[in-house]
Design a protein around this motif. Structure first.
Motif, short mmCIF file in Angstrom:
data_model
loop_
_atom_site.label_atom_id
_atom_site.label_comp_id
_atom_site.label_asym_id
_atom_site.label_seq_id
_atom_site.Cartn_x
_atom_site.Cartn_y
_atom_site.Cartn_z
N VAL A 164 -82.30 -32.27 -31.58
CA VAL A 164 -82.34 -32.71 -32.98
C VAL A 164 -80.90 -32.80 -33.48
O VAL A 164 -79.98 -32.21 -32.90
N PRO A 165 -80.65 -33.55 -34.55
CA PRO A 165 -79.28 -33.66 -35.07
C PRO A 165 -78.69 -32.29 -35.41
O PRO A 165 -79.37 -31.42 -35.94
N GLY A 166 -77.43 -32.14 -35.08
CA GLY A 166 -76.77 -30.87 -35.35
C GLY A 166 -75.58 -30.66 -34.42
O GLY A 166 -75.16 -31.58 -33.70
N ILE A 167 -75.04 -29.45 -34.44
CA ILE A 167 -73.90 -29.09 -33.62
C ILE A 167 -74.32 -28.02 -32.63
O ILE A 167 -74.97 -27.03 -33.00
N TYR A 168 -73.96 -28.22 -31.37
CA TYR A 168 -74.33 -27.31 -30.30
C TYR A 168 -73.08 -26.80 -29.60
O TYR A 168 -72.09 -27.52 -29.46
N PHE A 169 -73.17 -25.55 -29.12
CA PHE A 169 -72.02 -24.91 -28.46
C PHE A 169 -72.44 -24.38 -27.09
O PHE A 169 -73.51 -23.78 -26.95
N PHE A 170 -71.57 -24.59 -26.10
CA PHE A 170 -71.82 -24.12 -24.74
C PHE A 170 -70.55 -23.48 -24.20
O PHE A 170 -69.45 -24.03 -24.34
N ASP A 222 -77.82 -38.04 -36.74
CA ASP A 222 -79.18 -38.53 -36.97
C ASP A 222 -79.14 -40.05 -37.12
O ASP A 222 -79.48 -40.61 -38.16
N ASP A 223 -78.72 -40.69 -36.04
CA ASP A 223 -78.57 -42.14 -36.04
C ASP A 223 -78.55 -42.61 -34.58
O ASP A 223 -77.62 -42.29 -33.83
#
Length: 260
Positions: free
Chosen positions: A209-215, A230-231
């Motif tokens: 889903v739209p957002g920021i992810y960290f790995f 979200d586009d």
């Protein structure tokens, strides 16, 4: 300040305190973060919480898993805890109706409390009177709870149009990661899978889903930040940066941070 003025000041404070009873609330972190498990090191956190008509911020040092706050019992209080200051939050809340004075923070509630606190300075009266646990329950039993649009949910609460049977759902997207150092990438969110990147093959991540992810890539001592818009016309973007110094200091320095 003369004695009469000082006595009047003390009296006024006592009267105000009597009108707005307070209680010591314990905010507890029980979940082990994926990066803590992988590295063997506890992290520091930033705690944000609502009180009266403002959001307060508190730094929790490395290894601190519980903090006590003196809060008025006249309104709902929202809590969001950010590992290393900006990672995926954990959340929780307490209302005047709660008998317990202990709030155990959960990663499942992090996105909701993060959104509530961002809008709190403008809509404090709504959040202060929110039946927080009802909202959490509505989201938990939703068949697509991992796709809830928290911004529209909170906006509906503000506008008085909240409907638990008609929660807005976010679209899901994929991301192709090719130019990355090889190694294992550990997700900072329990709801997002970690992955392994080989030297020559790209990685395809799906259902985001739209957002920021960290790995976290411990071998390379780097953190991958992935941004999903979200586009469908905008491809995912990502970049690498150095890990927090917590993971690079010596064991003896780390023990000093723990107070050992």
């Amino acid at each position: 300040m003369n004695k009469i003025a000082l006595l009047l000041l003390i009296l006024s404070i006592s009267l105000i305190s009597g009108c707005f009873p307070s209680q010591t609330i314990s905010i507890v972190l029980e979940e082990d973060h994926n990066w803590e498990v992988a590295s063997g090191r506890r992290m520091w956190h930033t705690l944000c919480y609502s009180i009266n008509d403002q959001v307060e911020t508190l730094h929790l040092s490395v290894g601190v898993r519980e903090v006590s706050l003196l809060l008025p019992l006249t309104s709902t209080h929202i809590f969001a805890l950010y590992p290393l200051g900006n990672l995926s939050p954990l959340g929780g809340g307490i209302t005047p109706m709660d008998e317990t004075k202990r709030v155990t923070l959960s990663s499942d509630e992090g996105a909701l409390t993060d959104t509530l606190l961002r809008l709190f300075p403008t809509w404090s009266s709504v959040v202060n009177n929110l039946n927080y646990h009802k909202i959490v329950q509505d989201i938990a039993i939703h068949p697509l709870s991992n796709q809830i649009d928290y911004i529209s949910t909170v906006a509906n609460l503000v506008e008085g149009d909240y409907d638990e049977d008609n929660l807005q759902i976010l679209n899901k997207y994929s991301a192709t990661l090719d130019i990355l150092p090889s190694g294992r990438y550990i997700s900072d969110s329990p709801s997002i899978a970690s992955f392994y990147k080989s030297e020559y093959r790209p990685v395809e991540l799906e259902n985001l889903v739209p957002g920021i992810y960290f790995f976290l890539n411990l071998e390379a001592m780097m953190v991958l930040t992935l941004i999903i818009a979200d586009d469908e016309q905008r491809p995912a973007t990502y970049y690498m940066k150095s890990v927090d110094t917590l993971f690079t200091i010596s064991n003896s320095e780390y023990q000093k941070l723990l107070g050992g």
